[in-house]
Design an enzyme around this catalytic site. Structure first.
Site, PDB file in Angstrom:
ATOM      1  N   GLU A 289       0.686  -1.335   0.298  1.00 37.24           N
ATOM      2  CA  GLU A 289       0.275   0.169   0.297  1.00 37.24           C
ATOM      3  C   GLU A 289       0.932   1.266   0.105  1.00 37.24           C
ATOM      4  O   GLU A 289       0.058   2.390  -0.353  1.00 37.24           O
ATOM      5  CB  GLU A 289      -0.606  -0.323   1.410  1.00 37.24           C
ATOM      6  CG  GLU A 289      -2.099   0.208   1.330  1.00 37.24           C
ATOM      7  CD  GLU A 289      -3.355   0.482   1.893  1.00 37.24           C
ATOM      8  OE1 GLU A 289      -2.801  -0.390   3.270  1.00 37.24           O
ATOM      9  OE2 GLU A 289      -4.352   0.212   1.866  1.00 37.24           O
ATOM     10  N   HIS A 310       7.052 -27.523  -1.256  1.00 37.73           N
ATOM     11  CA  HIS A 310       7.309 -28.701  -2.435  1.00 37.73           C
ATOM     12  C   HIS A 310       5.401 -28.010  -2.608  1.00 37.73           C
ATOM     13  O   HIS A 310       4.428 -28.677  -3.342  1.00 37.73           O
ATOM     14  CB  HIS A 310       5.948 -29.305  -0.774  1.00 37.73           C
ATOM     15  CG  HIS A 310       7.714 -29.868   0.051  1.00 37.73           C
ATOM     16  ND1 HIS A 310       7.593 -30.798  -0.354  1.00 37.73           N
ATOM     17  CD2 HIS A 310       8.079 -28.911   0.316  1.00 37.73           C
ATOM     18  CE1 HIS A 310       8.413 -31.094   0.591  1.00 37.73           C
ATOM     19  NE2 HIS A 310       8.742 -30.274   1.326  1.00 37.73           N
ATOM     20  N   LYS A 424     -14.052   0.787  -4.234  1.00 40.06           N
ATOM     21  CA  LYS A 424     -14.829   0.937  -3.672  1.00 40.06           C
ATOM     22  C   LYS A 424     -16.134   2.135  -4.412  1.00 40.06           C
ATOM     23  O   LYS A 424     -16.988   2.124  -4.137  1.00 40.06           O
ATOM     24  CB  LYS A 424     -14.315   2.060  -2.147  1.00 40.06           C
ATOM     25  CG  LYS A 424     -13.915   0.769  -1.430  1.00 40.06           C
ATOM     26  CD  LYS A 424     -13.073   2.372  -0.203  1.00 40.06           C
ATOM     27  CE  LYS A 424     -12.227   1.265   0.793  1.00 40.06           C
ATOM     28  NZ  LYS A 424     -11.891   2.445   1.117  1.00 40.06           N
TER      29      LYS A 424
HETATM   30  O1  PA5 Z   1      -3.796   1.180   5.843  1.00 44.08           O
HETATM   31  C1  PA5 Z   1      -4.494   1.600   5.788  1.00 44.08           C
HETATM   32  O2  PA5 Z   1      -5.038   2.833   5.871  1.00 44.08           O
HETATM   33  C2  PA5 Z   1      -6.011   0.956   5.967  1.00 44.08           C
HETATM   34  O3  PA5 Z   1      -5.154  -0.130   5.610  1.00 44.08           O
HETATM   35  C3  PA5 Z   1      -6.524   0.910   7.259  1.00 44.08           C
HETATM   36  O4  PA5 Z   1      -5.838   0.267   7.538  1.00 44.08           O
HETATM   37  C4  PA5 Z   1      -7.720   0.352   6.789  1.00 44.08           C
HETATM   38  O5  PA5 Z   1      -8.270   0.643   5.000  1.00 44.08           O
HETATM   39  C5  PA5 Z   1      -9.268   0.436   7.602  1.00 44.08           C
HETATM   40  O6  PA5 Z   1      -9.884   1.408   7.791  1.00 44.08           O
HETATM   41  P1  PA5 Z   1      -9.934   2.395   8.999  1.00 44.08           P
HETATM   42  O7  PA5 Z   1      -9.098   2.052  10.392  1.00 44.08           O
HETATM   43  O8  PA5 Z   1      -9.907   3.487   8.675  1.00 44.08           O
HETATM   44  O9  PA5 Z   1     -11.683   2.083   9.502  1.00 44.08           O
END
Ligand code: PA5
Length: 434
Positions: A289, A310, A424
Protein backbone atom coordinates in the site's frame (compact mmCIF):
# COMPACT_ATOMS: atom_id res chain seq x y z
CA UNK A 1 20.90 -5.76 23.84
CA UNK A 2 21.29 -7.37 20.47
CA UNK A 3 20.05 -5.86 17.23
CA UNK A 4 18.40 -7.90 14.48
CA UNK A 5 20.85 -8.44 11.64
CA UNK A 6 20.65 -7.65 7.95
CA UNK A 7 22.80 -9.59 5.48
CA UNK A 8 22.82 -8.48 1.85
CA UNK A 9 25.96 -10.38 0.83
CA UNK A 10 23.93 -12.84 -1.28
CA UNK A 11 22.81 -10.16 -3.70
CA UNK A 12 26.29 -9.11 -4.78
CA UNK A 13 26.27 -11.32 -7.89
CA UNK A 14 23.15 -9.50 -9.02
CA UNK A 15 23.85 -5.88 -8.03
CA UNK A 16 27.23 -4.54 -7.04
CA UNK A 17 27.88 -2.91 -3.70
CA UNK A 18 28.76 0.30 -5.54
CA UNK A 19 25.32 0.29 -7.23
CA UNK A 20 23.67 -0.11 -3.83
CA UNK A 21 25.84 2.64 -2.41
CA UNK A 22 24.65 5.09 -5.08
CA UNK A 23 21.51 5.30 -2.92
CA UNK A 24 23.48 6.50 0.10
CA UNK A 25 22.70 10.19 -0.33
CA UNK A 26 19.01 9.56 -1.06
CA UNK A 27 18.71 7.22 1.93
CA UNK A 28 20.20 9.83 4.26
CA UNK A 29 18.00 12.56 2.81
CA UNK A 30 14.90 10.36 2.91
CA UNK A 31 15.52 9.44 6.54
CA UNK A 32 16.05 13.10 7.42
CA UNK A 33 12.83 14.03 5.61
CA UNK A 34 10.97 11.46 7.72
CA UNK A 35 12.40 12.81 10.97
CA UNK A 36 11.98 16.45 10.05
CA UNK A 37 8.57 15.77 8.51
CA UNK A 38 9.47 17.50 5.29
CA UNK A 39 8.89 14.68 2.78
CA UNK A 40 5.77 13.72 0.81
CA UNK A 41 2.92 12.68 3.10
CA UNK A 42 4.27 14.67 6.03
CA UNK A 43 0.84 14.68 7.70
CA UNK A 44 1.36 11.00 8.43
CA UNK A 45 4.77 10.76 10.02
CA UNK A 46 3.65 10.37 13.63
CA UNK A 47 4.91 6.76 13.60
CA UNK A 48 8.55 7.89 13.20
CA UNK A 49 8.91 9.11 16.81
CA UNK A 50 6.13 6.98 18.23
CA UNK A 51 8.28 4.49 20.19
CA UNK A 52 10.14 7.29 21.93
CA UNK A 53 6.98 9.19 22.75
CA UNK A 54 5.20 6.26 24.41
CA UNK A 55 5.45 6.68 28.17
CA UNK A 56 4.50 4.74 31.28
CA UNK A 57 1.13 6.50 31.70
CA UNK A 58 0.15 5.79 28.10
CA UNK A 59 0.85 2.09 28.50
CA UNK A 60 -0.73 1.96 31.97
CA UNK A 61 -4.00 3.28 30.54
CA UNK A 62 -4.02 0.46 28.00
CA UNK A 63 -2.96 -2.15 30.57
CA UNK A 64 -5.74 -1.17 33.01
CA UNK A 65 -8.41 -1.63 30.36
CA UNK A 66 -6.78 -4.89 29.33
CA UNK A 67 -6.83 -6.19 32.92
CA UNK A 68 -10.52 -5.52 33.34
CA UNK A 69 -11.29 -7.12 29.96
CA UNK A 70 -9.17 -10.17 30.75
CA UNK A 71 -11.13 -10.74 34.00
CA UNK A 72 -14.47 -10.86 32.21
CA UNK A 73 -14.00 -12.40 28.80
CA UNK A 74 -12.80 -15.61 27.15
CA UNK A 75 -12.68 -14.07 23.68
CA UNK A 76 -11.85 -10.60 22.44
CA UNK A 77 -13.29 -9.94 19.04
CA UNK A 78 -11.24 -7.38 17.13
CA UNK A 79 -13.41 -5.74 14.48
CA UNK A 80 -11.28 -3.91 11.92
CA UNK A 81 -9.62 -4.37 8.55
CA UNK A 82 -6.23 -3.66 6.93
CA UNK A 83 -4.00 -1.69 9.25
CA UNK A 84 -6.71 -1.90 11.91
CA UNK A 85 -6.13 -5.62 12.52
CA UNK A 86 -3.08 -6.96 10.67
CA UNK A 87 -0.45 -5.65 13.10
CA UNK A 88 -2.18 -7.15 16.13
CA UNK A 89 -2.74 -10.47 14.39
CA UNK A 90 0.85 -10.58 13.14
CA UNK A 91 2.35 -10.02 16.58
CA UNK A 92 -0.07 -12.31 18.42
CA UNK A 93 0.58 -15.17 15.98
CA UNK A 94 4.34 -14.67 16.10
CA UNK A 95 4.39 -14.88 19.88
CA UNK A 96 1.67 -17.47 20.57
CA UNK A 97 1.93 -21.22 20.70
CA UNK A 98 0.76 -22.71 17.40
CA UNK A 99 -2.10 -24.61 19.06
CA UNK A 100 -2.95 -22.24 21.92
CA UNK A 101 -6.36 -21.60 20.37
CA UNK A 102 -7.35 -25.19 20.86
CA UNK A 103 -6.82 -25.29 24.62
CA UNK A 104 -9.92 -24.95 26.76
CA UNK A 105 -8.27 -23.46 29.83
CA UNK A 106 -6.27 -20.61 28.40
CA UNK A 107 -4.68 -18.12 30.74
CA UNK A 108 -5.55 -15.19 28.48
CA UNK A 109 -8.48 -14.47 26.19
CA UNK A 110 -8.43 -15.75 22.64
CA UNK A 111 -8.34 -12.93 20.08
CA UNK A 112 -10.59 -13.44 17.05
CA UNK A 113 -11.27 -11.11 14.14
CA UNK A 114 -14.36 -9.81 12.36
CA UNK A 115 -14.97 -7.16 9.73
CA UNK A 116 -11.98 -8.49 7.78
CA UNK A 117 -14.09 -9.62 4.82
CA UNK A 118 -17.65 -9.53 3.51
CA UNK A 119 -18.21 -13.25 3.85
CA UNK A 120 -21.68 -14.01 5.15
CA UNK A 121 -20.64 -17.52 6.18
CA UNK A 122 -17.65 -16.24 8.18
CA UNK A 123 -19.77 -13.85 10.22
CA UNK A 124 -22.62 -16.30 10.65
CA UNK A 125 -20.30 -19.01 11.93
CA UNK A 126 -18.46 -16.60 14.20
CA UNK A 127 -21.71 -15.41 15.80
CA UNK A 128 -22.75 -18.99 16.36
CA UNK A 129 -19.51 -19.65 18.22
CA UNK A 130 -19.86 -16.47 20.29
CA UNK A 131 -23.29 -17.47 21.60
CA UNK A 132 -21.77 -19.97 23.99
CA UNK A 133 -18.86 -17.96 25.39
CA UNK A 134 -18.10 -14.80 27.30
CA UNK A 135 -16.71 -12.15 24.97
CA UNK A 136 -15.95 -8.50 24.41
CA UNK A 137 -15.47 -6.42 21.28
CA UNK A 138 -12.71 -4.07 20.29
CA UNK A 139 -13.94 -2.07 17.31
CA UNK A 140 -11.09 -0.39 15.47
CA UNK A 141 -11.50 2.07 12.62
CA UNK A 142 -9.70 5.33 12.11
CA UNK A 143 -12.25 6.67 9.66
CA UNK A 144 -15.13 4.98 11.43
CA UNK A 145 -16.85 4.37 8.11
CA UNK A 146 -15.00 1.42 6.53
CA UNK A 147 -17.63 -0.90 5.05
CA UNK A 148 -16.46 -4.31 6.29
CA UNK A 149 -16.07 -3.49 10.00
CA UNK A 150 -19.11 -1.18 9.93
CA UNK A 151 -21.40 -3.94 8.62
CA UNK A 152 -19.94 -6.52 11.01
CA UNK A 153 -20.28 -4.17 13.98
CA UNK A 154 -23.94 -3.40 13.21
CA UNK A 155 -24.70 -7.09 13.61
CA UNK A 156 -22.29 -7.79 16.46
CA UNK A 157 -23.45 -4.78 18.48
CA UNK A 158 -27.03 -6.05 18.33
CA UNK A 159 -25.86 -9.50 19.39
CA UNK A 160 -23.78 -8.38 22.35
CA UNK A 161 -26.53 -6.07 23.59
CA UNK A 162 -29.05 -8.89 23.31
CA UNK A 163 -26.76 -11.24 25.21
CA UNK A 164 -25.67 -8.97 28.07
CA UNK A 165 -28.09 -6.03 28.03
CA UNK A 166 -27.16 -2.57 26.76
CA UNK A 167 -25.39 -1.40 29.91
CA UNK A 168 -23.17 -4.45 30.38
CA UNK A 169 -22.50 -4.63 26.62
CA UNK A 170 -21.19 -1.07 26.66
CA UNK A 171 -18.67 -2.13 29.33
CA UNK A 172 -17.50 -4.98 27.10
CA UNK A 173 -16.93 -2.79 24.05
CA UNK A 174 -13.78 -0.75 23.48
CA UNK A 175 -13.51 1.61 20.52
CA UNK A 176 -10.23 2.69 18.93
CA UNK A 177 -10.71 5.54 16.52
CA UNK A 178 -10.01 9.16 15.68
CA UNK A 179 -9.70 11.62 18.58
CA UNK A 180 -12.45 13.93 17.44
CA UNK A 181 -14.25 12.98 14.28
CA UNK A 182 -15.94 10.08 12.52
CA UNK A 183 -18.99 7.89 12.91
CA UNK A 184 -17.34 5.53 15.38
CA UNK A 185 -16.22 8.37 17.64
CA UNK A 186 -19.78 9.74 17.69
CA UNK A 187 -21.21 6.31 18.45
CA UNK A 188 -18.63 5.56 21.15
CA UNK A 189 -19.41 8.86 22.91
CA UNK A 190 -23.14 8.24 22.68
CA UNK A 191 -22.92 4.68 24.03
CA UNK A 192 -20.24 5.42 26.62
CA UNK A 193 -17.62 2.99 25.31
CA UNK A 194 -14.08 3.20 26.61
CA UNK A 195 -12.14 4.77 23.74
CA UNK A 196 -8.54 4.96 22.65
CA UNK A 197 -7.17 7.31 20.04
CA UNK A 198 -5.43 6.60 16.74
CA UNK A 199 -3.31 9.73 16.36
CA UNK A 200 -4.19 11.91 13.36
CA UNK A 201 -0.66 11.66 12.04
CA UNK A 202 -0.40 7.86 12.08
CA UNK A 203 -1.87 6.00 9.11
CA UNK A 204 -3.57 2.60 9.49
CA UNK A 205 -0.69 0.42 8.29
CA UNK A 206 1.80 2.25 10.53
CA UNK A 207 -0.43 2.02 13.61
CA UNK A 208 0.64 -1.24 15.27
CA UNK A 209 2.49 0.64 18.02
CA UNK A 210 -0.65 2.62 18.95
CA UNK A 211 -3.59 1.10 20.90
CA UNK A 212 -4.69 -0.40 17.54
CA UNK A 213 -2.02 -3.07 17.93
CA UNK A 214 -1.01 -2.74 21.56
CA UNK A 215 -4.42 -3.31 23.15
CA UNK A 216 -5.28 -6.63 21.46
CA UNK A 217 -1.68 -7.80 21.84
CA UNK A 218 -1.81 -7.08 25.58
CA UNK A 219 -5.20 -8.83 25.89
CA UNK A 220 -3.58 -11.92 24.37
CA UNK A 221 -1.09 -11.80 27.25
CA UNK A 222 2.04 -10.29 25.70
CA UNK A 223 4.30 -7.67 27.20
CA UNK A 224 3.64 -4.50 25.22
CA UNK A 225 6.34 -2.67 27.16
CA UNK A 226 8.97 -5.00 25.68
CA UNK A 227 7.53 -4.52 22.18
CA UNK A 228 7.80 -0.76 22.58
CA UNK A 229 11.32 -1.18 24.02
CA UNK A 230 12.35 -3.15 20.92
CA UNK A 231 10.82 -0.58 18.59
CA UNK A 232 12.54 2.21 20.52
CA UNK A 233 15.89 0.42 20.24
CA UNK A 234 15.46 0.16 16.46
CA UNK A 235 14.21 3.77 16.24
CA UNK A 236 17.41 4.97 17.92
CA UNK A 237 19.60 2.79 15.71
CA UNK A 238 17.98 4.04 12.51
CA UNK A 239 17.50 7.70 13.39
CA UNK A 240 18.68 10.56 11.20
CA UNK A 241 21.93 10.89 13.17
CA UNK A 242 23.06 7.37 12.29
CA UNK A 243 25.60 6.85 9.54
CA UNK A 244 24.29 5.18 6.38
CA UNK A 245 26.57 2.16 7.05
CA UNK A 246 24.94 1.61 10.46
CA UNK A 247 21.33 2.06 9.43
CA UNK A 248 20.02 -1.38 8.49
CA UNK A 249 16.62 0.00 7.47
CA UNK A 250 18.29 2.36 4.99
CA UNK A 251 20.53 -0.39 3.63
CA UNK A 252 17.57 -2.75 3.18
CA UNK A 253 15.70 0.02 1.30
CA UNK A 254 18.74 0.65 -0.91
CA UNK A 255 19.34 -3.05 -1.58
CA UNK A 256 15.77 -3.88 -2.56
CA UNK A 257 15.47 -0.79 -4.74
CA UNK A 258 18.75 -1.64 -6.50
CA UNK A 259 17.31 -5.07 -7.30
CA UNK A 260 14.04 -3.51 -8.47
CA UNK A 261 15.91 -1.25 -10.87
CA UNK A 262 17.57 -4.36 -12.34
CA UNK A 263 14.21 -5.98 -13.07
CA UNK A 264 13.62 -7.92 -9.84
CA UNK A 265 10.09 -6.68 -9.42
CA UNK A 266 8.68 -9.16 -6.92
CA UNK A 267 9.99 -9.52 -3.40
CA UNK A 268 9.05 -12.69 -1.57
CA UNK A 269 9.19 -12.56 2.22
CA UNK A 270 10.26 -16.04 3.28
CA UNK A 271 9.89 -17.66 6.66
CA UNK A 272 10.92 -21.07 7.97
CA UNK A 273 8.62 -20.77 10.96
CA UNK A 274 4.83 -20.73 10.44
CA UNK A 275 4.40 -18.32 13.36
CA UNK A 276 5.65 -15.61 10.99
CA UNK A 277 2.93 -16.08 8.39
CA UNK A 278 0.98 -13.04 9.55
CA UNK A 279 4.09 -10.92 9.93
CA UNK A 280 4.29 -11.44 6.17
CA UNK A 281 0.63 -10.43 5.71
CA UNK A 282 1.26 -7.25 7.70
CA UNK A 283 4.47 -6.61 5.71
CA UNK A 284 2.63 -7.08 2.40
CA UNK A 285 0.11 -4.42 3.37
CA UNK A 286 2.81 -2.08 4.63
CA UNK A 287 4.93 -2.27 1.49
CA UNK A 288 2.18 -2.91 -1.07
CA UNK A 289 0.00 0.00 0.00
CA UNK A 290 2.96 2.30 0.56
CA UNK A 291 4.96 1.66 -2.61
CA UNK A 292 2.54 0.41 -5.24
CA UNK A 293 1.49 3.61 -6.98
CA UNK A 294 2.19 5.81 -9.97
CA UNK A 295 2.69 2.55 -11.96
CA UNK A 296 5.71 1.70 -9.79
CA UNK A 297 6.63 -0.50 -6.86
CA UNK A 298 8.01 -3.90 -5.89
CA UNK A 299 5.20 -6.47 -5.64
CA UNK A 300 5.31 -7.93 -2.10
CA UNK A 301 4.59 -11.66 -1.91
CA UNK A 302 5.26 -14.28 0.75
CA UNK A 303 5.87 -17.98 1.25
CA UNK A 304 6.09 -20.33 4.22
CA UNK A 305 9.00 -22.71 3.88
CA UNK A 306 9.59 -25.56 3.91
CA UNK A 307 5.82 -26.05 3.29
CA UNK A 308 5.73 -24.03 0.07
CA UNK A 309 8.94 -25.58 -1.25
CA UNK A 310 6.59 -28.42 -2.16
CA UNK A 311 4.35 -26.09 -4.17
CA UNK A 312 5.71 -22.67 -5.14
CA UNK A 313 9.30 -23.88 -4.78
CA UNK A 314 9.28 -24.99 -8.42
CA UNK A 315 8.37 -21.53 -9.69
CA UNK A 316 10.86 -19.76 -7.48
CA UNK A 317 13.67 -22.08 -8.57
CA UNK A 318 12.85 -22.19 -12.22
CA UNK A 319 10.10 -19.77 -13.31
CA UNK A 320 10.33 -16.23 -14.63
CA UNK A 321 13.45 -14.49 -13.27
CA UNK A 322 11.96 -11.36 -11.74
CA UNK A 323 11.98 -12.52 -8.12
CA UNK A 324 14.10 -11.83 -5.11
CA UNK A 325 13.69 -13.15 -1.60
CA UNK A 326 13.98 -11.65 1.84
CA UNK A 327 14.37 -14.46 4.34
CA UNK A 328 13.49 -13.98 7.99
CA UNK A 329 15.72 -16.41 9.84
CA UNK A 330 14.95 -17.03 13.51
CA UNK A 331 18.12 -18.17 15.23
CA UNK A 332 16.77 -19.89 18.34
CA UNK A 333 13.65 -21.98 18.71
CA UNK A 334 11.50 -21.89 21.85
CA UNK A 335 11.70 -25.66 22.32
CA UNK A 336 14.00 -28.54 21.46
CA UNK A 337 12.95 -31.77 19.77
CA UNK A 338 15.35 -34.46 18.60
CA UNK A 339 14.89 -37.00 15.84
CA UNK A 340 14.76 -40.55 17.22
CA UNK A 341 16.75 -43.58 16.07
CA UNK A 342 14.62 -46.21 14.32
CA UNK A 343 15.61 -49.88 14.14
CA UNK A 344 14.12 -50.52 10.68
CA UNK A 345 15.41 -47.24 9.25
CA UNK A 346 13.07 -47.65 6.27
CA UNK A 347 13.17 -43.91 5.56
CA UNK A 348 17.00 -44.02 5.74
CA UNK A 349 17.07 -41.11 8.16
CA UNK A 350 19.03 -42.71 10.98
CA UNK A 351 21.98 -40.52 10.08
CA UNK A 352 19.91 -37.68 11.56
CA UNK A 353 19.12 -39.48 14.81
CA UNK A 354 19.90 -37.30 17.80
CA UNK A 355 19.78 -34.09 15.78
CA UNK A 356 17.24 -31.36 16.50
CA UNK A 357 14.45 -30.63 14.00
CA UNK A 358 15.74 -27.07 13.79
CA UNK A 359 19.13 -28.40 12.65
CA UNK A 360 17.35 -29.89 9.61
CA UNK A 361 15.28 -26.72 9.13
CA UNK A 362 18.44 -24.62 9.11
CA UNK A 363 20.12 -26.86 6.56
CA UNK A 364 16.94 -26.70 4.44
CA UNK A 365 17.17 -22.91 4.62
CA UNK A 366 20.86 -22.80 3.66
CA UNK A 367 20.36 -25.35 0.88
CA UNK A 368 17.35 -23.50 -0.49
CA UNK A 369 19.05 -20.11 -0.45
CA UNK A 370 22.02 -21.60 -2.30
CA UNK A 371 19.77 -23.30 -4.88
CA UNK A 372 17.75 -20.13 -5.42
CA UNK A 373 20.90 -18.05 -5.80
CA UNK A 374 22.17 -20.50 -8.41
CA UNK A 375 18.75 -20.39 -10.07
CA UNK A 376 18.94 -16.60 -10.36
CA UNK A 377 16.98 -15.50 -7.28
CA UNK A 378 18.93 -13.08 -5.07
CA UNK A 379 18.27 -13.27 -1.37
CA UNK A 380 18.50 -10.86 1.52
CA UNK A 381 18.59 -12.26 5.06
CA UNK A 382 17.11 -10.72 8.19
CA UNK A 383 18.23 -12.65 11.25
CA UNK A 384 16.34 -12.37 14.49
CA UNK A 385 17.68 -14.06 17.64
CA UNK A 386 14.28 -15.41 18.78
CA UNK A 387 10.56 -14.79 18.57
CA UNK A 388 10.09 -12.54 21.58
CA UNK A 389 8.39 -9.21 22.18
CA UNK A 390 11.64 -7.23 22.08
CA UNK A 391 12.75 -8.55 18.68
CA UNK A 392 9.28 -8.36 17.14
CA UNK A 393 9.20 -4.71 18.26
CA UNK A 394 12.53 -4.17 16.50
CA UNK A 395 11.32 -5.93 13.36
CA UNK A 396 8.17 -3.82 13.14
CA UNK A 397 10.00 -0.54 13.35
CA UNK A 398 12.76 -1.76 11.03
CA UNK A 399 10.22 -2.54 8.29
CA UNK A 400 8.30 0.70 8.86
CA UNK A 401 11.45 2.77 8.58
CA UNK A 402 12.67 0.86 5.50
CA UNK A 403 9.27 1.34 3.90
CA UNK A 404 9.23 5.09 4.54
CA UNK A 405 12.75 5.52 3.15
CA UNK A 406 12.05 3.09 0.28
CA UNK A 407 9.01 5.07 -0.79
CA UNK A 408 11.17 8.16 -1.15
CA UNK A 409 13.78 6.21 -3.15
CA UNK A 410 10.97 5.28 -5.54
CA UNK A 411 9.75 8.85 -5.54
CA UNK A 412 6.25 8.01 -4.34
CA UNK A 413 4.30 9.19 -1.32
CA UNK A 414 4.49 6.15 1.01
CA UNK A 415 1.72 7.42 3.26
CA UNK A 416 -1.32 7.65 1.01
CA UNK A 417 -3.37 4.98 -0.74
CA UNK A 418 -5.41 6.61 -3.52
CA UNK A 419 -5.62 3.30 -5.39
CA UNK A 420 -7.87 1.65 -2.81
CA UNK A 421 -10.73 4.03 -3.64
CA UNK A 422 -11.39 2.70 -7.17
CA UNK A 423 -13.08 -0.57 -6.18
CA UNK A 424 -15.05 1.18 -3.46
CA UNK A 425 -16.50 3.66 -5.95
CA UNK A 426 -17.72 0.83 -8.17
CA UNK A 427 -19.00 -1.23 -5.25
CA UNK A 428 -21.03 1.64 -3.80
CA UNK A 429 -22.46 2.42 -7.23
CA UNK A 430 -23.47 -1.23 -7.67
CA UNK A 431 -24.98 -1.19 -4.18
CA UNK A 432 -27.07 1.83 -5.13
CA UNK A 433 -25.58 4.25 -2.60
CA UNK A 434 -27.32 7.59 -2.65
O1 PA5 B 1 -3.38 1.47 5.97
C1 PA5 B 1 -4.50 1.92 5.80
O2 PA5 B 1 -4.75 3.13 5.87
C2 PA5 B 1 -5.70 1.01 5.56
O3 PA5 B 1 -5.34 -0.31 5.40
C3 PA5 B 1 -6.66 1.09 6.73
O4 PA5 B 1 -6.03 0.65 7.90
C4 PA5 B 1 -7.91 0.24 6.47
O5 PA5 B 1 -8.48 0.58 5.25
C5 PA5 B 1 -8.93 0.43 7.57
O6 PA5 B 1 -9.27 1.79 7.70
P1 PA5 B 1 -10.04 2.34 8.95
O7 PA5 B 1 -9.18 2.14 10.15
O8 PA5 B 1 -10.30 3.78 8.67
O9 PA5 B 1 -11.32 1.55 9.08
Amino acid sequence: MEQIKLDISNIENFVTQSTIDTYKKEVLEGNKALHEQTGAGNDYMGWVDLPESINHEYLKNIEETVLSLQKNIDVLLVVGIGGSYLGAKAVIEALSGSFDNLYQNRKNPLVLYAGINLSEDYLYELRKYLQAISYGICIISKSGTTTEPAIAFRILKNDIEKKYGKEEAAKRIVAITDAKKGALKTLADKEGYKTFVIPDNVGGRYSVLTPVGLLPIAVAGFDIRKIVEGAKFMAQNTNAEQKYENNIAGIYAAARNSLYKKGYKTEILVNYNPKLQYIAEWWKQLFGESEGKDKKGIFPASVNFTTDLHSLGQYIQDGERTLFETVIAVKNTNYKLTIPENTDNLDKLNYLAGKNIEYVNEKAMLGTMQAHLEGGVPNIIIEIPELSEFYIGQLIYFFEKACGIGGYLLNVNPFNQPGVEAYKKNMFKLLGEK
